[in-house]
Design a protein around this motif. Structure first.
Motif, mmCIF file in Angstrom:
data_model
loop_
_atom_site.group_PDB
_atom_site.id
_atom_site.type_symbol
_atom_site.label_atom_id
_atom_site.label_comp_id
_atom_site.label_asym_id
_atom_site.label_seq_id
_atom_site.Cartn_x
_atom_site.Cartn_y
_atom_site.Cartn_z
ATOM 1 N N MET A 1 0.853 -1.187 0.000
ATOM 2 C CA MET A 1 0.000 0.000 0.000
ATOM 3 C C MET A 1 0.892 1.240 0.000
ATOM 4 O O MET A 1 1.836 1.337 0.773
ATOM 5 C CB MET A 1 -0.891 -0.026 1.244
ATOM 6 N N ASP A 2 0.587 2.174 -0.873
ATOM 7 C CA ASP A 2 1.430 3.362 -0.923
ATOM 8 C C ASP A 2 1.035 4.354 0.173
ATOM 9 O O ASP A 2 -0.066 4.308 0.726
ATOM 10 C CB ASP A 2 1.384 3.993 -2.323
ATOM 11 N N LEU A 3 1.955 5.241 0.456
ATOM 12 C CA LEU A 3 1.797 6.188 1.570
ATOM 13 C C LEU A 3 0.610 7.128 1.387
ATOM 14 O O LEU A 3 -0.070 7.467 2.358
ATOM 15 C CB LEU A 3 3.091 6.984 1.748
ATOM 16 N N ASP A 4 0.328 7.539 0.145
ATOM 17 C CA ASP A 4 -0.793 8.447 -0.103
ATOM 18 C C ASP A 4 -2.128 7.802 0.266
ATOM 19 O O ASP A 4 -2.984 8.431 0.879
ATOM 20 C CB ASP A 4 -0.824 8.895 -1.564
ATOM 21 N N ARG A 5 -2.313 6.551 -0.110
ATOM 22 C CA ARG A 5 -3.575 5.867 0.218
ATOM 23 C C ARG A 5 -3.687 5.617 1.712
ATOM 24 O O ARG A 5 -4.760 5.757 2.291
ATOM 25 C CB ARG A 5 -3.704 4.557 -0.558
ATOM 26 N N SER A 7 -2.332 7.442 4.078
ATOM 27 C CA SER A 7 -2.608 8.754 4.679
ATOM 28 C C SER A 7 -4.066 9.154 4.490
ATOM 29 O O SER A 7 -4.704 9.668 5.405
ATOM 30 C CB SER A 7 -1.713 9.825 4.059
ATOM 31 N N ALA A 8 -4.590 8.926 3.292
ATOM 32 C CA ALA A 8 -5.980 9.279 3.005
ATOM 33 C C ALA A 8 -6.946 8.468 3.859
ATOM 34 O O ALA A 8 -7.979 8.984 4.292
ATOM 35 C CB ALA A 8 -6.281 9.064 1.517
#
Length: 134
Positions: A1-5, A7-8
């Motif tokens: 899972m990437d950091l942007d998702r 964080s969101a």
């Protein structure tokens, strides 16, 4: 899972936590000013209808409402104004530099509350619970 998702996904809950902790910290100032607990030397002479006492009432009542997530936007807006007022009345006359005037916390509270007034209280609170009911 990437950091942007990630964080969101975490953002709404973290907003609620920010709201609660901000309310708790303001609430403790109200308790210290009005009930003298814990004993803080600079609040020892505060009376209920002095400027510090009235600020303590705002912090106690509105800080409690912020913790509960009740009327978050208007409460946070009022608290933001109170903290701006506190900075300019108490700290700014001492020094232009917040670090020298002990005004850093007042500025931080002012802008965190201003952010909460714009962003709302998040999904964990009485206001969100009330909106979820049919």
């Amino acid at each position: 899972m990437d950091l942007d998702r990630l964080s969101a996904t975490a953002q709404p809950v973290l907003l609620s936590i920010l709201r609660f902790i901000t309310g708790l910290l303001l609430f403790q100032f109200g308790v210290a000013k009005l009930f003298k607990f814990p004993h803080v030397e600079m609040f020892a002479q505060v009376t209920p209808f002095s400027l510090f006492g009235i600020a303590g009432m705002f912090e106690l009542v509105l800080g409690g409402m912020l913790m509960l997530g009740l009327f978050t936007r208007i409460v946070a807006f009022i608290l933001s104004g109170e903290m701006a007022f506190a900075y300019f009345i108490e700290h700014a006359p001492v020094s232009f530099f917040p670090l020298l005037s002990d005004g850093t916390l007042a500025i931080l509270f002012c802008f965190v509350c201003l952010y909460l007034a714009a962003a709302g209280g998040g999904p964990l609170g009485l206001e969100a619970l009330r909106k979820r009911r049919p």
